[in-house]
Design a protein around this motif. Structure first.
Motif, mmCIF file in Angstrom:
data_model
loop_
_atom_site.group_PDB
_atom_site.id
_atom_site.type_symbol
_atom_site.label_atom_id
_atom_site.label_comp_id
_atom_site.label_asym_id
_atom_site.label_seq_id
_atom_site.Cartn_x
_atom_site.Cartn_y
_atom_site.Cartn_z
ATOM 1 N N SER A 377 0.847 -1.192 0.000
ATOM 2 C CA SER A 377 0.000 0.000 0.000
ATOM 3 C C SER A 377 0.881 1.241 0.000
ATOM 4 O O SER A 377 2.084 1.168 0.282
ATOM 5 C CB SER A 377 -0.922 0.009 1.227
ATOM 6 N N CYS A 378 0.267 2.374 -0.326
ATOM 7 C CA CYS A 378 1.019 3.621 -0.397
ATOM 8 C C CYS A 378 0.211 4.743 0.236
ATOM 9 O O CYS A 378 -0.996 4.865 0.024
ATOM 10 C CB CYS A 378 1.330 3.964 -1.857
ATOM 11 N N SER A 379 0.902 5.545 1.016
ATOM 12 C CA SER A 379 0.333 6.771 1.561
ATOM 13 C C SER A 379 1.229 7.913 1.096
ATOM 14 O O SER A 379 2.440 7.897 1.340
ATOM 15 C CB SER A 379 0.283 6.701 3.094
ATOM 16 N N SER A 380 0.643 8.887 0.405
ATOM 17 C CA SER A 380 1.500 9.908 -0.204
ATOM 18 C C SER A 380 0.790 11.244 -0.321
ATOM 19 O O SER A 380 -0.432 11.317 -0.413
ATOM 20 C CB SER A 380 1.947 9.450 -1.600
ATOM 21 N N SER A 381 1.588 12.297 -0.294
ATOM 22 C CA SER A 381 1.095 13.642 -0.575
ATOM 23 C C SER A 381 2.237 14.434 -1.182
ATOM 24 O O SER A 381 3.413 14.134 -0.952
ATOM 25 C CB SER A 381 0.597 14.323 0.704
ATOM 26 N N THR A 382 1.894 15.430 -1.966
ATOM 27 C CA THR A 382 2.925 16.233 -2.624
ATOM 28 C C THR A 382 3.626 17.164 -1.650
ATOM 29 O O THR A 382 4.598 17.816 -2.022
ATOM 30 C CB THR A 382 2.295 17.050 -3.770
#
Length: 398
Positions: A377-382
């Motif tokens: 899974s991935c958790s991301s923000s710019t």
């Protein structure tokens, strides 16, 4: 007296109409329900011939039936339930079921008629019939459509078969090309890489910064192209089912430490890769090579998409239930609209710009993790970067 009162109450409150007539057809009594059905007041009916409540032609036939019965004893409706049509005072016709019984009272014959209104029943029957007819038409229409579809499918089946055969052939050719390209291009690329390294070594004596700069470009280009070919090779192996997990029990902490050291050499000059582990257990039962490939891929992406001074964190955690591995960076992150497509083949986020890549790496990672029965899974923000999490539940037996 009590019996008479009870009988009167029963007749007066009956839900069906009850009418009594003498042997000449004259109405002797009528209960309230019958009055409501025919729309008459009791006084308007009493003393009149019961044919008052009948439409033609039953109205004309009634007295004849009654005389015939008295003469021959052959019942036309007595003792036999029949459906008839009644005529209300306002001329409205309505269906009802009539049951007639004959009794003798005070040496006289009395005929008792029990009238059950069928109006609502007939309405319901008509609706049911209409619905059944509509359903039949619908079934016939659907059957025709289905038959047309079946015929169309039968006609197109051969075309589909031919198309599938062509797809199989094209897929086979694609896989052969990918395999050939990955293997055949590797040797000349290795030669170019080695020659560039030798040029850089021999040019040290000249101290020419331009030579070092351009040699570096050659080496970087060869490295990037080799990575592309490796991705194609991995995809080809996955497509034809060559990748089969070979699980062994190994020291995860030792493997992660080795990968951290290797990737630090490939990181940008001021980037830092930090590794930490939590939990007393260090061993896990997985395919060591597949897991290593996944971690190298994720850390390589973190290096590539982080700035020159970025910090990359690799963490592992093992408890009694599961193993969790995370790769965290403070790079450019992934736009939220792109995240649902992150693990699709050849997909690249819109903010990658000119940063090189095939869009295959994360797809390969996801498929490797699935082969090992894990989850990614991935958790991301710019704003804050990305965290990729690998979760496995199968540990080494103690």
């Amino acid at each position: 007296m009590k019996k008479a009162s009870l009988m009167h109450a029963l007749v007066h409150n009956a839900i069906d109409g009850i009418i009594t007539i003498d042997d000449h057809g004259i109405v002797a009594s009528i209960n309230p329900t019958a009055c409501r059905l025919f729309g008459y007041k009791e006084a308007e009916v009493l003393g009149n011939n019961v044919s008052l409540l009948m439409p033609m032609p039953e109205k004309e036939k009634h007295d004849f039936y009654l005389k015939q019965y008295k003469a021959t004893g052959n019942a036309h409706i007595i003792g036999i339930g029949r459906e008839l049509i009644g005529k209300a005072k306002n001329g409205t016709l309505f269906p009802f079921k009539l049951g007639v019984s004959e009794v003798e009272y005070a040496n006289k014959k009395i005929f008792i008629g029990f009238i059950h209104d069928l109006t609502q029943q007939k309405i319901d029957e008509a609706r049911l019939k209409e619905y059944a007819s509509h359903l039949k038409e619908l079934v016939e229409e659907r059957t025709k459509t289905l038959n047309k579809t079946i015929k169309a499918l039968e006609k197109s089946r051969e075309k589909v078969r031919q198309t599938l055969e062509k797809e199989k052939t094209l897929s086979h050719l694609k896989n052969r090309f990918l395999s050939m390209a990955s293997h055949e291009f590797r040797t000349p690329l290795s030669t170019v890489h080695l020659s560039a390294s030798l040029i850089e070594k021999y040019a040290e004596a000249y101290g020419n910064a331009n030579i070092t700069k351009h040699v570096g470009k050659i080496v970087n280009s060869v490295t990037n192209l080799t990575t592309v070919l490796n991705d194609f090779l991995y995809i080809e192996q996955l497509e034809i089912g060559k990748v089969v997990p070979r699980e062994t029990c190994f020291d995860l902490v030792l493997l992660a430490s080795e990968i951290t050291e290797e990737m630090q050499l490939l990181a940008k000059p001021k980037q830092k890769i930090i590794y930490s582990h939590s939990g007393e257990v260090q061993e896990i039962n997985l395919d060591k090579n597949l897991l290593k490939n996944c971690l190298i891929n994720l850390i390589s992406n973190a290096i590539k998409y982080s700035n020159d001074t970025g910090c990359i964190a690799l963490t592992t955690e093992i408890d009694d239930q599961q193993c969790i591995i995370k790769v965290k960076d403070d790079g450019i992150g992934i736009p939220i609209d792109d995240q649902p497509h992150l693990f699709e083949p050849f997909f690249r986020a819109h903010n990658t710009g000119t940063i090189p890549g095939t869009g295959l790496g994360l797809n390969i990672v996801a498929r490797y993790i699935a082969l090992m029965r894990g989850q990614v899974s991935c958790s991301s923000s710019t704003e804050k970067g990305s965290i990729f999490t690998l979760t496995f539940s199968k540990l080494c037996e103690k």
